[in-house]
Design a protein around this motif. Structure first.
Motif, short mmCIF file in Angstrom:
data_model
loop_
_atom_site.label_atom_id
_atom_site.label_comp_id
_atom_site.label_asym_id
_atom_site.label_seq_id
_atom_site.Cartn_x
_atom_site.Cartn_y
_atom_site.Cartn_z
N ILE A 378 0.83 -1.20 0.00
CA ILE A 378 0.00 0.00 0.00
C ILE A 378 0.87 1.25 0.00
O ILE A 378 0.59 2.22 -0.72
N TYR A 379 1.95 1.25 0.79
CA TYR A 379 2.84 2.41 0.79
C TYR A 379 3.50 2.60 -0.58
O TYR A 379 3.62 3.73 -1.07
N GLY A 380 3.93 1.49 -1.18
CA GLY A 380 4.55 1.59 -2.50
C GLY A 380 3.59 2.12 -3.55
O GLY A 380 3.97 2.94 -4.40
N LEU A 381 2.33 1.67 -3.51
CA LEU A 381 1.34 2.19 -4.46
C LEU A 381 1.08 3.67 -4.24
O LEU A 381 0.93 4.44 -5.19
N ARG A 382 1.03 4.11 -2.98
CA ARG A 382 0.82 5.53 -2.69
C ARG A 382 2.03 6.34 -3.15
O ARG A 382 1.89 7.43 -3.70
N ARG A 383 3.23 5.81 -2.91
CA ARG A 383 4.44 6.54 -3.30
C ARG A 383 4.53 6.69 -4.82
O ARG A 383 4.96 7.73 -5.33
N ASN A 384 4.12 5.67 -5.54
CA ASN A 384 4.17 5.71 -7.00
C ASN A 384 2.89 6.26 -7.62
O ASN A 384 2.73 6.20 -8.85
#
Length: 465
Positions: A378-384
């Protein structure tokens, strides 16, 4: 005034990064090619620390009982006598655990002796009835070939048993005695570890709050507060997962065992208490527990009454449906958040690694791993800036908990793994600094932006971190 000495931090960080990479490679190589020796060392260390492992498990299982007793005593004893409250709560908790084990032991052992004795006499009586029936059947009396075959088989079995006793059993008696002595020694070692484990559990229960505070102080002294808060949150989640799942399964299994005992008394199944204990204990194991417990329980009833064994199988099926659809969801709810596929995967994986204990702790352990990976994704999707993929996933499959996490304000430090990206960015910058110090032309950074160099004199280049 311009510093004429080159900045040494980039070189220092580069040297440390290279040293760390080489060290990790050596450790990885050692673990692969010396796995047997590493496993033996782990086994030796585990054997030495086994009393503390027993004590930790006992203390963790009894912790909710101890907290409940302590909260009850605080209503009647003043707060200034908190030492007395702690001592009484630990004492009552240990007594509760010992009495519970004693009650189970006294229920199982007499029933087990009765069941084995009944099995022996039932088999002997049935064999005698078969011989008596065969002697009075005209078909066997008139058919000499069948009688000769039975007599020959009887003589062969007698000769084989005699030969086995004389040639195999007696010469192997020394090995049997050695094995028995080794078995007795192992039992003594287990009892010794268990007694020491109970003592360790007393200390852990009495000092549980102190140990928690000491662990926090060590954690905050070693890592930054941001990482310490992340680790603390994940440990709390793991404690909630393990405590809720294991304690819930124990309560659920106790209810199932009690219902099974009541049903066995109503339908007059033989060995009601022993069968109910088997069903209740094995019900702790997720997914496979009902099947593991139903097989030996059915065999115990089958030996004494085959017709009732069939009715018992139907009764167990109804009981497990009641547990899976009503009792279990009411007690456990969606504690782990795992689908049936991942529950089966966790049981098979950790059960193969750690046996019976792995089948019990595998599900909550895998749930913790699954939660960490989910938060990183979820953090990676938000960051990207790819949260649309998460919304599409929820529209197709649905997972409201992830939706809530995704809609929270961007706060990287609140998510496990956020520091990994920060560390990666820091290493990227230091790599660019090292390259800049060694190359006298403008460089292209890893992000694609041109970074011109700033000459600081004829002695070299200097970059401020």
């Amino acid at each position: 005034m311009i510093d004429k000495k080159p900045h040494i931090k980039p070189y220092l960080y580069g040297m440390l990064a290279g040293f760390g990479a080489i060290s990790l490679s050596i450790i990885f190589f050692f673990l692969i090619y010396r796995f047997d020796g590493f496993g033996d060392a782990i086994s030796t260390l585990t054997g030495i620390l086994m009393p503390f492992i027993y004590g930790a498990v006992i203390a963790y299982l009894l912790k909710p009982v101890c907290n409940t007793i302590e909260a009850f005593l605080r209503r009647f004893i003043p707060e200034k006598m908190k030492g007395l409250i702690n001592a009484l709560s630990v004492t009552f908790t240990i007594l509760f655990g010992l009495l519970l084990v004693y009650a189970l032991f006294m229920m199982i052992v007499p029933q087990l002796i009765t069941s084995v004795t009944t099995l022996y006499y039932t088999a002997q009586r049935n064999f005698a009835k078969f011989v008596q029936w065969a002697n009075h059947v005209e078909f066997f009396e008139q058919n000499t070939q069948i009688m000769d075959l039975l007599n020959s088989a009887y003589d062969t079995v007698s000769t084989s048993i005699d030969t086995l006793v004389k040639t195999k059993l007696l010469p192997s008696m020394q090995n049997i005695l050695s094995g028995a002595a080794l078995g007795v020694l192992n039992v003594v070692v287990v009892l010794k570890n268990l007694v020491i484990g109970i003592i360790v559990a007393v200390y852990m229960l009495a000092s549980r709050k102190r140990f928690v505070q000491q662990g926090k102080m060590v954690l905050y002294s070693v890592v930054k507060p941001r990482w310490a808060s992340l680790i603390t949150e994940e440990v709390k989640y793991a404690d909630k997962m393990f405590g809720g799942f294991i304690n819930g399964k124990i309560l659920d299994s106790a209810i199932i065992g009690l219902l099974c005992y009541i049903g066995c008394l109503i339908f007059k199944f033989p060995s009601a208490l022993l069968v109910s204990v088997i069903i209740g204990v094995t019900n702790v194991i997720p997914f496979f527990g009902p099947f593991i417990g139903a097989i030996p329980a059915t065999l115990l009833i089958l030996i004494q009454n085959p017709i009732k064994a069939l009715w018992f199988v139907l009764f167990v099926l109804v009981l497990q449906q009641l547990d899976g659809n009503i009792i279990g969801p009411k007690i456990l709810g969606n504690t782990t958040g795992l689908s049936s596929f991942w529950v089966l995967f966790a049981i098979l994986l950790f059960g193969g690694l750690w046996g019976f204990a792995g089948m019990i702790v595998g599900v909550p352990l895998f749930a913790v791993i699954y939660d960490v990976i989910k938060k990183l994704v979820i953090y990676g999707l938000r960051r990207n800036e790819e949260l649309d993929m998460l919304n599409t996933y929820h529209d197709n499959f649905g997972d409201p908990e992830d939706d809530a996490s995704a809609q929270q304000p961007a706060a990287p430090y609140r998510l496990p793994g956020a520091g990994l990206f920060a560390v990666a960015g820091s290493l990227r910058k230091r790599f660019e600094l090292v390259s800049a110090a060694l190359w006298p032309f403008p460089i292209i950074s890893l992000t694609g932006r041109t970074k011109p160099l700033h000459p600081v004199g004829t002695q070299g280049l200097c970059f401020v971190l």
